[in-house]
Design an enzyme around this catalytic site. Structure first.
Site, PDB file in Angstrom:
ATOM      1  N   LYS A  16       0.799  -1.231   0.000  1.00 42.16           N
ATOM      2  CA  LYS A  16       0.000   0.000   0.000  1.00 42.16           C
ATOM      3  C   LYS A  16       0.827   1.275   0.000  1.00 42.16           C
ATOM      4  CE  LYS A  16      -4.467  -1.497   1.570  1.00 42.16           C
ATOM      5  NZ  LYS A  16      -4.350  -2.923   1.961  1.00 42.16           N
TER       6      LYS A  16
ATOM      7  N   GLU B 191      -9.616   6.865   3.602  1.00 47.23           N
ATOM      8  CA  GLU B 191     -10.515   5.900   4.230  1.00 47.23           C
ATOM      9  C   GLU B 191      -9.676   4.680   4.576  1.00 47.23           C
ATOM     10  OE1 GLU B 191      -9.871   5.897   1.084  1.00 47.23           O
ATOM     11  OE2 GLU B 191      -9.540   3.754   0.734  1.00 47.23           O
TER      12      GLU B 191
ATOM     13  N   SER C 200       1.430  -9.820  -1.004  1.00 44.90           N
ATOM     14  CA  SER C 200       1.106  -8.401  -0.843  1.00 44.90           C
ATOM     15  C   SER C 200       1.478  -7.829   0.518  1.00 44.90           C
ATOM     16  CB  SER C 200      -0.381  -8.183  -1.117  1.00 44.90           C
ATOM     17  OG  SER C 200      -1.174  -9.049  -0.329  1.00 44.90           O
TER      18      SER C 200
HETATM   19  C1  LIG Z   1      -5.213  -3.922   1.574  1.00 42.20           C
HETATM   20  C2  LIG Z   1      -4.529  -5.172   1.287  1.00 42.20           C
HETATM   21  C3  LIG Z   1      -4.912  -5.988   0.207  1.00 42.20           C
HETATM   22  C4  LIG Z   1      -6.114  -5.715  -0.657  1.00 42.20           C
HETATM   23  O1  LIG Z   1      -6.065  -4.514  -1.362  1.00 42.20           O
HETATM   24  P1  LIG Z   1      -5.830  -4.451  -2.940  1.00 42.20           P
HETATM   25  O2  LIG Z   1      -6.079  -3.029  -3.261  1.00 42.20           O
HETATM   26  O3  LIG Z   1      -6.783  -5.370  -3.588  1.00 42.20           O
HETATM   27  O4  LIG Z   1      -4.424  -4.843  -3.181  1.00 42.20           O
HETATM   28  C5  LIG Z   1      -4.175  -7.128  -0.051  1.00 42.20           C
HETATM   29  N1  LIG Z   1      -3.126  -7.471   0.713  1.00 42.20           N
HETATM   30  C6  LIG Z   1      -2.724  -6.723   1.772  1.00 42.20           C
HETATM   31  C7  LIG Z   1      -1.565  -7.163   2.570  1.00 42.20           C
HETATM   32  C8  LIG Z   1      -3.407  -5.545   2.089  1.00 42.20           C
HETATM   33  O5  LIG Z   1      -3.017  -4.824   3.130  1.00 42.20           O
END
Ligand SMILES: *Cc1c(COP(=O)(O)O)cnc(C)c1O
Length: 402
Positions: free
Chosen positions: A98, A120, A386
């Site tokens: 993020k 948000e 992610s």
């Molecule tokens: C917020 C988040 C997501 C989901 O958000 P996307 O915008 O779909 O990437 C996925 N993995 C992690 C670790 C997150 O913090």
């Protein structure tokens, strides 16, 4: 950031009107026109500016710690019978992808002369990433968060406050992410001149889906280079990512959208099962509609009321999906799978034991579908990890005892 990429002839990138096929656009109240139009007119100019590029690249390198490694997961590979690489977004500062987006957007906000940032947040991850860059730039930060999420995510609320942000509870509706988003939009309408709204995923009105995708596209830009170094080729056979709103997935796919031999796999949150009434699989369960000013697929009742989503991971708990992904789904360019809460948990425990990496629950959804891909030993798979699982320890621990 490879801004030179020509997306104008692509079927999968945004068109000049802000659409991906029939999805996208900017369905905004009139009072929001000035804010959104300013962004539409300015964002590509700012992103193409060499000074902007230099500052963005420098912060990604020296503050976030990029490039994030592309890690060949040997034991995971042996288990699933293919060559599996993990793109380690979990190693970024603040623990997920993020921050790539919040850094980009705060630099943009500065160049547009804004002094105040709003955002948000659901689980608090985007709130923390936003509060972080606001502290970095010495800018005022207000984060809207559902009242229920504030209770559920106390450590992230504490982090945001420590970073100097004001956390405002959203008390309407289900008191979760979509309500927080509505509050943020309301604030923006009331403060059009000095405030920039840092949206946390590849959703919302044009230009947000494309802008966020471009900031996150550093992920696929790095994958190309790293895979060439390690495998002698830029293109994997499979790209796998989890999808909430779709930002880590958009970044993972971005430079491969028009490379048809690279299979795109998107994993949504199946919750307790697609037909259980407790799910967040927005493509399978969704119908076309408008959510947060974007025409996309969303979970709704026959008379258009938004259905409450459910997922064990707060980051995937969103009733819609970014318009790029709705289009990838409709055109068949992407294959959309869903992982249940239980499958994701099992995949999280498995990666911890096989590779010594505790993944975020969101990323665990992507991992959970490795077993459902028809993999051959010579296949190269790149999976976007992610985020890290520190924030999910409670979930992991509670479910381990059962
Ligand atoms: C917020 C988040 C997501 C989901 O958000 P996307 O915008 O779909 O990437 C996925 N993995 C992690 C670790 C997150 O913090």
């Amino acid at each position: 950031m490879d801004i030179a990429i020509d997306t104008s002839k692509s079927r999968y990138h945004v068109d000049k009107n802000g659409y991906y096929g029939r999805f996208g656009g900017a369905y905004i109240p009139e009072m929001l026109y000035p804010n959104v139009e300013e962004l539409q007119e300015q964002y590509m100019k700012v992103l193409s500016d060499p000074g902007f590029q230099e500052e963005f690249t420098d912060l990604l390198k020296n503050y976030v710690g990029r490039p994030s490694p592309l890690y060949y997961a040997k034991r995971l590979s042996a288990k699933y019978g293919a060559k599996i690489y993990l793109k380690r977004e979990d190693l970024n500062h603040t623990g997920a992808h993020k921050v790539n987006n919040t850094i980009g957007q705060i630099l943009l906000a500065k160049r547009l002369g804004k002094s105040r940032i709003i955002a948000e947040t659901g689980a608090g991850q985007h709130g923390v990433a936003t509060a972080t860059v606001c502290a970095l730039m010495g800018m005022e930060c207000v984060v809207y968060m559902g009242e229920i999420d504030i209770e559920r995510q106390a450590p992230n609320v504490a982090r945001m406050k420590m970073l100097g942000a004001t956390v405002v509870p959203a008390t309407s509706g289900s008191k979760t992410l979509k309500d927080a988003t509505n509050e943020a939009i309301r604030d923006w309408i009331n403060n059009p001149v000095d405030t920039h709204y840092i949206l946390g995923t590849a959703a919302g009105p044009h230009p947000y889906p494309d802008m966020v995708a471009r900031f996150q596209s550093v992920i696929s830009e790095e994958i190309k280079k790293q895979l060439l170094e390690q495998e002698g080729r830029e293109n994997p056979d499979y790209l796998v990512a989890c999808i909430g709103g779709g930002s880590n997935a958009a970044g993972t796919y971005f430079h491969y959208l028009d490379v048809p031999e690279v299979k795109i796999i998107a994993v949504e949150a199946g919750g307790k099962g697609i037909n259980s009434g407790f799910s967040a699989a927005s493509t399978k369960l969704g119908k076309i509609g408008i959510i947060h000013a974007s025409k996309t697929l969303l979970m709704q009742t026959d008379d258009g009321q938004i259905v409450e989503p459910h997922s064990i991971s707060a980051g995937l708990d969103y009733p819609g999906i970014g318009p790029m992904h709705a289009h990838l789904y409709e055109t068949g360019r992407g294959t959309f799978l869903d992982a249940t809460d239980d499958e994701a948990l099992a995949a999280g425990y498995e990666l911890s034991l096989l590779e010594g990496i505790i993944p975020a629950m969101e990323s665990a959804h992507a991992l959970a579908k490795l077993k459902d891909l028809d993999l051959k030993p010579e296949d190269v798979v790149v999976l976007c990890l992610s985020g890290r699982g520190d924030k999910d320890l409670n979930t992991y621990i509670t479910n381990m005892k059962k």
